[in-house]
Structures are given as structure tokens and as C-alpha cells.
Design an enzyme around this catalytic site. Structure first.
Site, PDB file in Angstrom:
ATOM      1  N   LYS A  81       0.780  -1.250   0.137  1.00 19.91           N
ATOM      2  CA  LYS A  81      -0.097   0.157  -0.078  1.00 19.91           C
ATOM      3  C   LYS A  81       0.814   1.214   0.108  1.00 19.91           C
ATOM      4  O   LYS A  81       1.429   1.494   1.019  1.00 19.91           O
ATOM      5  CB  LYS A  81      -0.955  -0.032   1.374  1.00 19.91           C
ATOM      6  CG  LYS A  81      -1.733   1.282   1.279  1.00 19.91           C
ATOM      7  CD  LYS A  81      -2.830   0.993   2.614  1.00 19.91           C
ATOM      8  CE  LYS A  81      -3.403   2.541   2.713  1.00 19.91           C
ATOM      9  NZ  LYS A  81      -4.496   2.351   3.968  1.00 19.91           N
TER      10      LYS A  81
ATOM     11  N   ASP B 199     -14.047   3.670   9.142  1.00 14.32           N
ATOM     12  CA  ASP B 199     -14.138   3.296   7.654  1.00 14.32           C
ATOM     13  C   ASP B 199     -14.144   1.918   7.365  1.00 14.32           C
ATOM     14  O   ASP B 199     -13.617   1.370   6.231  1.00 14.32           O
ATOM     15  CB  ASP B 199     -12.770   3.761   6.805  1.00 14.32           C
ATOM     16  CG  ASP B 199     -13.038   4.264   5.239  1.00 14.32           C
ATOM     17  OD1 ASP B 199     -14.304   4.602   5.219  1.00 14.32           O
ATOM     18  OD2 ASP B 199     -12.267   4.324   4.605  1.00 14.32           O
TER      19      ASP B 199
END
Length: 293
Positions: free
Chosen positions: A6, A107
Site C-alpha cells: 500500500k 471506515d
């Protein structure tokens, strides 16, 4: 070893803070349903990345929405969906109640739920996570990052009017994700307009017309499993779906104080899973039209 990398776009506002927040969260928590981090890479001002174990089955979002040839091989059955929901409930229960310093994910959504080789669900992406402490039974924000926390469609209503991120917000997001898992409709689906949303879409059909909202692939599985007019099996499947939808609706009450907490949610999900696997009805107090299965 296969890994997933990532990389943070440092030109985006808040990217560095997101990197630090995720590092802080992942270094202090460990659970079988949280994606394990291998290491972090950082070059001041130019490059920041996190290295994770590679999840071969991708994310839940791709399994709920597929095209063409994928339909035959990438359809989640009812048992698989229940197992995934149990995994995520356990992960959030741990974050809220079991890791020493309560952590709010902020989230939760299908694209942040990863699936391993055995289709176990692992929760990832802690870039906007917040840490809380319990003071006189109230959750209070002790750390946060920039902006409204979450993704449109999954954000609880109190966040939109300036409310602090909280464990109650994660519960709301969990409820929306559970509705999405059962209906395969995003909360931002184009069909939701003129006052219709995923919540009242389900509420308007609950409990008597729930097969109007259940994902077509899941409904087909239900029909196939009840061939031969097996009324007992039909009732069991119906009751299982009612219990799942009822739990989801209990998580998305407008007032945070009226929502269940994740310990209660996880406990209820394990009950539903146990009864579904054993083939028994989960409760006797919900009645409706079973003829549409």
C-alpha cells in the site's frame, strides 16, 4: 512470499497523517481477523508504504458485485456470508472492547474487508482510525486525523453534523455493510433516490416481503435448497435471513445510544451462525410471508 504493498500518495492532503495513524494502530493490535502488517517503509518527504500479507481472494466488494463469467465462480452462499459477518463482528468487538486501548476503525466498508485463501474475512485500512479512552462511561476522542471520518453511505448521521468518531459510528457502518452483504446493493446505488435509501428499502419490506430485497444469487440458493417443498428448511432459511436483517436494523438506529454495541452484535452473530449450521430456527417471534422464497 506474496505481499500486498500500500503506497501512500504524499501529494494528497492528510496522507502522511494517515500513514502514521495506520502504523500506530497496527503496531499495537493483533487479531486473527485483522490484516497482519509485515513492515513499513518510509523515506522522509518522498515515499511511504505499508507491506501486508497478500489476500488471494481480494476484497468483499468484488465478491458482492461481479460480471459475466465471474458469476458462476464468485457467488457467496449464505453460510459464507454469515462466516464473513461473524469475522468482522469479532474484529470490531476486539477493537472496541478487547485490545486494551479502544480503537475506532472509522471506515468500515466491503472494499476494506479482505478475504484469505479459506475465505476468512480480515479487516484492513486503519488510515483514519481513532483511539479512545473510557471516562465515566463515555467514549472520548483522544486522537484523530483530518476531515469527516469514513466513506459516503457508511458514515453515521451524527458524523455529518459534527459528532466525534465513536464506537457507535462503527456499529452503524457494520449495520450498513450487513445490509449490503444480504442485498448486494451499495448504499450509494443509483436506485436510491427521491428519499429511498438502503435502510428504508429494507425496512419497507421487513419482515413479510424480505425476498424482495435479498440478493438474487442468494435467493436462488434458497430456492434450490428448498426444492421438494421442504417447509421446515424453507422456514429455517427465512428465519435466518429475518434475524440477520433484524440485527442490521438494530445497528443503524439514528440515535447512537439506541444502537447495540459490538460485543452484543458479535454474540448475536455467533448465535445466528450456530443455529444456521445446526439447521434450527434462531427465534420464534418473527412471522411473515414465506411463500415468496
Amino acid at each position: 512470499m506474496e505481499v500486498a504493498v500500500k503506497v501512500f500518495d504524499l501529494e494528497m492532503r492528510g496522507a502522511e497523517r494517515s500513514f502514521l495513524s495506520e502504523c500506530e494502530a497496527l503496531r499495537s493490535i493483533q487479531h486473527r481477523n485483522l490484516i497482519p502488517i509485515i513492515t513499513a517503509c518510509s523515506i522522509v518527504g518522498t515515499f511511504k508504504a505499508l507491506i501486508f500479507e497478500f489476500m488471494s481472494n481480494g476484497n468483499l466488494d468484488t465478491w458482492l458485485r461481479h460480471k459475466g463469467d465471474e458469476e458462476a465462480t464468485r457467488c457467496l452462499g449464505l453460510t459464507q456470508r454469515i462466516n464473513i459477518v461473524v469475522n468482522i463482528a469479532d474484529a470490531l468487538d476486539y477493537l472496541h472492547h478487547g485490545c486494551g486501548r479502544p480503537t475506532v476503525h472509522c471506515d468500515l466498508k466491503p472494499s476494506n474487508i479482505l478475504l484469505d485463501d479459506d475465505m476468512n474475512a480480515l479487516l484492513g485500512d486503519f488510515g483514519i482510525a481513532s483511539f479512545y479512552y473510557d471516562f465515566e462511561t463515555k467514549w472520548t476522542c483522544s486522537s484523530s486525523s483530518i476531515g469527516i471520518k469514513g466513506t459516503i453511505g457508511y458514515i453515521p448521521p451524527e458524523y455529518g453534523v459534527g459528532g466525534h468518531a465513536s464506537t457507535c459510528g462503527d456499529v452503524y457502518s457494520f449495520g450498513i455493510v450487513l445490509l449490503e452483504i444480504l442485498t448486494s446493493k451499495r448504499p450509494t446505488d443509483p436506485m436510491f433516490e427521491d428519499g429511498l435509501n438502503i435502510i428504508n428499502f429494507v425496512e419497507n419490506n421487513f419482515p413479510n416481503q424480505i425476498f424482495q430485497v435479498i440478493d438474487a444469487h442468494l435467493l436462488e440458493e434458497c430456492r434450490n435448497s428448498t426444492q421438494g417443498n421442504n417447509l421446515v428448511q424453507e422456514n429455517e432459511i427465512y428465519q435466518c435471513l429475518v434475524d440477520l436483517l433484524q440485527l442490521a436494523l438494530s445497528c443503524i438506529c439514528p440515535l447512537p445510544s439506541e444502537r447495540l454495541n459490538m460485543k452484543q452484535v458479535a454474540s448475536r452473530m455467533h448465535e445466528i451462525k450456530k443455529h444456521h449450521i445446526l439447521g434450527g430456527s434462531t427465534s420464534n417471534n418473527s412471522k411473515g410471508d414465506r411463500s415468496r422464497i
